[in-house]
Design a protein around this motif. Sequence first.
Motif, PDB file in Angstrom:
ATOM      1  N   MET A   1       1.070  -1.516   0.078  1.00 35.28           N
ATOM      2  CA  MET A   1       0.195   0.005  -0.326  1.00 35.28           C
ATOM      3  C   MET A   1       0.543   1.269  -0.179  1.00 35.28           C
ATOM      4  SD  MET A   1      -1.989   2.600   1.586  1.00 35.28           S
ATOM      5  CE  MET A   1      -2.115   2.303   3.538  1.00 35.28           C
ATOM      6  N   PHE A   2       0.398   2.132  -0.400  1.00 39.09           N
ATOM      7  CA  PHE A   2       1.360   3.171  -1.346  1.00 39.09           C
ATOM      8  C   PHE A   2       1.703   4.361   0.218  1.00 39.09           C
ATOM      9  CE2 PHE A   2      -2.904   4.217  -3.236  1.00 39.09           C
ATOM     10  CZ  PHE A   2      -2.762   5.658  -2.773  1.00 39.09           C
ATOM     11  N   ASN A   3       0.653   4.132   0.482  1.00 38.02           N
ATOM     12  CA  ASN A   3       0.491   5.350   1.684  1.00 38.02           C
ATOM     13  C   ASN A   3       1.344   4.896   2.827  1.00 38.02           C
ATOM     14  OD1 ASN A   3      -0.726   7.886   3.357  1.00 38.02           O
ATOM     15  ND2 ASN A   3      -2.440   7.380   3.976  1.00 38.02           N
ATOM     16  N   LYS A   4       2.456   5.256   2.753  1.00 33.50           N
ATOM     17  CA  LYS A   4       3.222   4.444   3.683  1.00 33.50           C
ATOM     18  C   LYS A   4       4.687   5.861   4.189  1.00 33.50           C
ATOM     19  CE  LYS A   4       6.302   0.584   5.218  1.00 33.50           C
ATOM     20  NZ  LYS A   4       7.190  -0.952   4.729  1.00 33.50           N
ATOM     21  N   SER A   5       4.715   6.162   5.169  1.00 33.03           N
ATOM     22  CA  SER A   5       5.649   7.198   5.537  1.00 33.03           C
ATOM     23  C   SER A   5       6.717   6.391   5.571  1.00 33.03           C
ATOM     24  CB  SER A   5       4.926   8.301   6.844  1.00 33.03           C
ATOM     25  OG  SER A   5       5.884   8.512   7.261  1.00 33.03           O
ATOM     26  N   ASP A   6       7.668   7.471   4.850  1.00 32.17           N
ATOM     27  CA  ASP A   6       9.340   6.635   5.121  1.00 32.17           C
ATOM     28  C   ASP A   6      10.269   7.804   4.852  1.00 32.17           C
ATOM     29  OD1 ASP A   6      12.226   5.923   5.135  1.00 32.17           O
ATOM     30  OD2 ASP A   6      11.244   4.297   3.470  1.00 32.17           O
ATOM     31  N   ILE A   7      10.639   8.697   6.276  1.00 34.03           N
ATOM     32  CA  ILE A   7      11.196   9.588   6.367  1.00 34.03           C
ATOM     33  C   ILE A   7      12.931   9.865   5.725  1.00 34.03           C
ATOM     34  CG2 ILE A   7       9.501  10.926   7.345  1.00 34.03           C
ATOM     35  CD1 ILE A   7      11.514  11.170   9.788  1.00 34.03           C
ATOM     36  N   THR A   8      12.978   8.122   5.932  1.00 31.15           N
ATOM     37  CA  THR A   8      14.727   7.997   5.481  1.00 31.15           C
ATOM     38  C   THR A   8      15.011   8.503   3.449  1.00 31.15           C
ATOM     39  OG1 THR A   8      14.066   5.462   4.533  1.00 31.15           O
ATOM     40  CG2 THR A   8      15.247   6.424   6.722  1.00 31.15           C
ATOM     41  N   ARG A   9      14.064   8.097   3.270  1.00 34.96           N
ATOM     42  CA  ARG A   9      13.450   8.547   1.610  1.00 34.96           C
ATOM     43  C   ARG A   9      14.181  10.002   1.331  1.00 34.96           C
ATOM     44  NH1 ARG A   9       9.962   3.944  -1.545  1.00 34.96           N
ATOM     45  NH2 ARG A   9      10.545   2.173  -0.294  1.00 34.96           N
ATOM     46  N   ASN A  10      13.522  11.030   2.461  1.00 38.41           N
ATOM     47  CA  ASN A  10      14.032  12.327   2.071  1.00 38.41           C
ATOM     48  C   ASN A  10      15.081  12.580   2.717  1.00 38.41           C
ATOM     49  OD1 ASN A  10      11.218  12.899   0.810  1.00 38.41           O
ATOM     50  ND2 ASN A  10      10.680  13.570   3.355  1.00 38.41           N
ATOM     51  N   GLN A  11      16.023  11.474   2.841  1.00 42.14           N
ATOM     52  CA  GLN A  11      17.369  12.585   2.968  1.00 42.14           C
ATOM     53  C   GLN A  11      18.046  12.357   2.447  1.00 42.14           C
ATOM     54  OE1 GLN A  11      18.320   7.948   5.227  1.00 42.14           O
ATOM     55  NE2 GLN A  11      20.168   8.919   6.238  1.00 42.14           N
ATOM     56  N   CYS A  12      19.012  13.103   2.500  1.00 43.23           N
ATOM     57  CA  CYS A  12      20.058  14.069   1.755  1.00 43.23           C
ATOM     58  C   CYS A  12      20.556  12.473   0.677  1.00 43.23           C
ATOM     59  CB  CYS A  12      21.175  14.789   1.868  1.00 43.23           C
ATOM     60  SG  CYS A  12      21.866  15.409   0.291  1.00 43.23           S
ATOM     61  N   TYR A 272      -6.117   3.687  -4.775  1.00 42.30           N
ATOM     62  CA  TYR A 272      -5.392   2.743  -6.237  1.00 42.30           C
ATOM     63  C   TYR A 272      -4.664   3.168  -6.462  1.00 42.30           C
ATOM     64  CZ  TYR A 272     -11.240   2.551  -5.033  1.00 42.30           C
ATOM     65  OH  TYR A 272     -11.932   1.884  -4.964  1.00 42.30           O
ATOM     66  N   GLU A 273      -3.774   1.984  -6.880  1.00 44.91           N
ATOM     67  CA  GLU A 273      -1.878   2.703  -7.424  1.00 44.91           C
ATOM     68  C   GLU A 273      -2.559   2.246  -8.758  1.00 44.91           C
ATOM     69  OE1 GLU A 273       2.600   1.967  -5.367  1.00 44.91           O
ATOM     70  OE2 GLU A 273       0.450   0.425  -4.771  1.00 44.91           O
ATOM     71  N   PHE A 274      -1.234   2.672  -9.741  1.00 49.52           N
ATOM     72  CA  PHE A 274      -1.196   2.303 -11.298  1.00 49.52           C
ATOM     73  C   PHE A 274       0.103   2.514 -10.777  1.00 49.52           C
ATOM     74  CE2 PHE A 274      -5.462   4.012 -10.528  1.00 49.52           C
ATOM     75  CZ  PHE A 274      -5.512   3.052 -11.879  1.00 49.52           C
ATOM     76  N   ASN A 275       1.394   1.299 -11.060  1.00 50.71           N
ATOM     77  CA  ASN A 275       2.625   1.305 -10.504  1.00 50.71           C
ATOM     78  C   ASN A 275       3.216   1.038 -11.189  1.00 50.71           C
ATOM     79  OD1 ASN A 275       5.271   1.902  -9.447  1.00 50.71           O
ATOM     80  ND2 ASN A 275       4.381   1.977  -7.601  1.00 50.71           N
ATOM     81  N   PHE A 276       3.970   1.251 -12.401  1.00 49.82           N
ATOM     82  CA  PHE A 276       4.430   0.072 -14.007  1.00 49.82           C
ATOM     83  C   PHE A 276       4.716  -0.893 -12.935  1.00 49.82           C
ATOM     84  CE2 PHE A 276       7.450   3.806 -14.138  1.00 49.82           C
ATOM     85  CZ  PHE A 276       8.109   3.029 -13.861  1.00 49.82           C
ATOM     86  N   SER A 277       6.137  -0.307 -11.792  1.00 47.48           N
ATOM     87  CA  SER A 277       7.305  -1.585 -11.162  1.00 47.48           C
ATOM     88  C   SER A 277       6.239  -2.440 -10.856  1.00 47.48           C
ATOM     89  CB  SER A 277       7.966  -0.278 -10.485  1.00 47.48           C
ATOM     90  OG  SER A 277       7.208  -0.009  -9.124  1.00 47.48           O
ATOM     91  N   LYS A 278       5.234  -2.503  -9.878  1.00 47.93           N
ATOM     92  CA  LYS A 278       5.060  -3.482  -9.809  1.00 47.93           C
ATOM     93  C   LYS A 278       3.927  -4.344 -10.228  1.00 47.93           C
ATOM     94  CE  LYS A 278       3.851  -0.716  -4.992  1.00 47.93           C
ATOM     95  NZ  LYS A 278       2.963   0.088  -3.839  1.00 47.93           N
ATOM     96  N   PHE A 279       5.084  -5.228 -11.085  1.00 47.67           N
ATOM     97  CA  PHE A 279       4.837  -5.858 -12.485  1.00 47.67           C
ATOM     98  C   PHE A 279       2.967  -6.614 -12.177  1.00 47.67           C
ATOM     99  CE2 PHE A 279       7.680  -8.345 -10.753  1.00 47.67           C
ATOM    100  CZ  PHE A 279       7.213  -9.240 -10.863  1.00 47.67           C
ATOM    101  N   TRP A 280       2.874  -6.959 -11.184  1.00 47.97           N
ATOM    102  CA  TRP A 280       1.663  -8.321 -10.605  1.00 47.97           C
ATOM    103  C   TRP A 280       0.395  -6.944 -10.764  1.00 47.97           C
ATOM    104  CZ3 TRP A 280       5.787  -6.496  -7.641  1.00 47.97           C
ATOM    105  CH2 TRP A 280       5.304  -5.853  -6.663  1.00 47.97           C
ATOM    106  N   THR A 281       0.444  -6.068 -10.848  1.00 47.77           N
ATOM    107  CA  THR A 281      -0.980  -5.559 -10.996  1.00 47.77           C
ATOM    108  C   THR A 281      -1.316  -5.579 -12.130  1.00 47.77           C
ATOM    109  OG1 THR A 281       0.300  -2.869 -11.257  1.00 47.77           O
ATOM    110  CG2 THR A 281      -0.481  -4.424  -8.803  1.00 47.77           C
ATOM    111  N   PHE A 282      -0.060  -5.557 -12.921  1.00 46.34           N
ATOM    112  CA  PHE A 282      -0.518  -5.335 -15.056  1.00 46.34           C
ATOM    113  C   PHE A 282      -0.946  -4.391 -15.079  1.00 46.34           C
ATOM    114  CE2 PHE A 282      -2.923  -6.672 -18.844  1.00 46.34           C
ATOM    115  CZ  PHE A 282      -1.313  -6.754 -19.995  1.00 46.34           C
ATOM    116  N   THR A 283       0.073  -3.217 -14.685  1.00 41.52           N
ATOM    117  CA  THR A 283      -0.603  -1.263 -14.963  1.00 41.52           C
ATOM    118  C   THR A 283       0.017  -0.997 -16.361  1.00 41.52           C
ATOM    119  OG1 THR A 283      -0.376  -1.406 -12.697  1.00 41.52           O
ATOM    120  CG2 THR A 283       0.540   0.876 -14.211  1.00 41.52           C
TER     121      THR A 283
END
Length: 372
Positions: A1-12, A272-283
């Motif tokens: 699920m995409f609504n997942k906070s991850d502030i390590t990705r906001n690191q420089c 509702y997510e449309f993410n080509f990198s999640k190939f199993w969803t066939f986006t």
Amino acid sequence: MFNKSDITRNQCQLFGGQARQGYDWWWHSFTAHNAETGQEKPFFIEFFLCNPELGGDKPVFGQLPENKEKKIKPSYLMIKAGCWGEGAKQIHNFYGWNEIEVNMGVPYSVKVGDNYITEARTCGKVVLSEEDAQKHPEYMSGAGEISWDLKISKKVAFNVGYGAGKLFRKLQAFEMFWHAEGMKTEYEGEIFLDGQKYLVKPETSYGYADKNWGKDFTSPWVWLSSCNLTSRVLGRQLHDSVFDIGGGRPKVGPIALNRKLLSAFWYEGKPYEFNFSKFWTFTRTKFDCSETDVAIIWHVEQKTWTNRMVTDITCQKKDMLLVNYEAPNGKKLHNRLWNGGNGKGTVKLYHRGKLIDEITCENVGCEFGEYC
């Protein structure tokens, strides 16, 4: 699920190869109201870091003719602030790496003088005279003065998944990474534009916060997002909803993935997510962006096994600007990168072929451009 906070990705992320050829920026956009007239106006603020290993006491500008000739790459902190609508402008101030303080940990922070940004607050000022803007085209800037002091409260995230995860960040596998820690963000405070005071209130800020980093930009470049949404089915404003669409032509190493977009719609608490990198969803994605004499127009259709999203947005060019960046290699190939915050349109959301809602979108953050 995409609504997942991850502030390590906001690191420089400017380490390894990206310290020698890389950028990292934190983008914030929101709506404010004139303290005297109540008139609405959208603003943006960005802290943009570039090539720390090549820096020193003063900023290095890639667009200076002598630096172009010698193939000297840019290196600096650029603080960009501006507004859309009538009198749209972008103002840039630059600082050398020896002038600034960057916290590479969690939470991130960038500080120089009275300019500061971190997860929950930003304050600062940019100012440039008309004379200096004309005299220094390497600044890629308009003239004016903007100052701000804002609290930041990020409500809904768009975490794109493993593509920007720890391993891929360490490998620096993508040419351009993206993370939206606050695709729905509430801002509160004050901002001054050329002496005029504007108030920013959480419930009407319709805010957005994300970051991009990498070695280069993408072309085409597509972005659409809004949390000022009204349901035509329910006949009311959607207070727990936001959508975000971004991408263009991502590159993994030397391999380009043509015409790929990532998108997410948080619809009243349902993802509702449309993410080509999640190939199993066939986006599957089809999109078209076009320019007329007066407007930029986006049409995006995305499907998975079970869901479909159709997005149609228009923004008037009189309310937009051609936003300016130079890449870490010193080239400026995006010379018609249209950027706005006054987009309007609709999103239609379907589940198993049935229309869930048709949504009116306002205050849409929007961007489109191709190398030229």
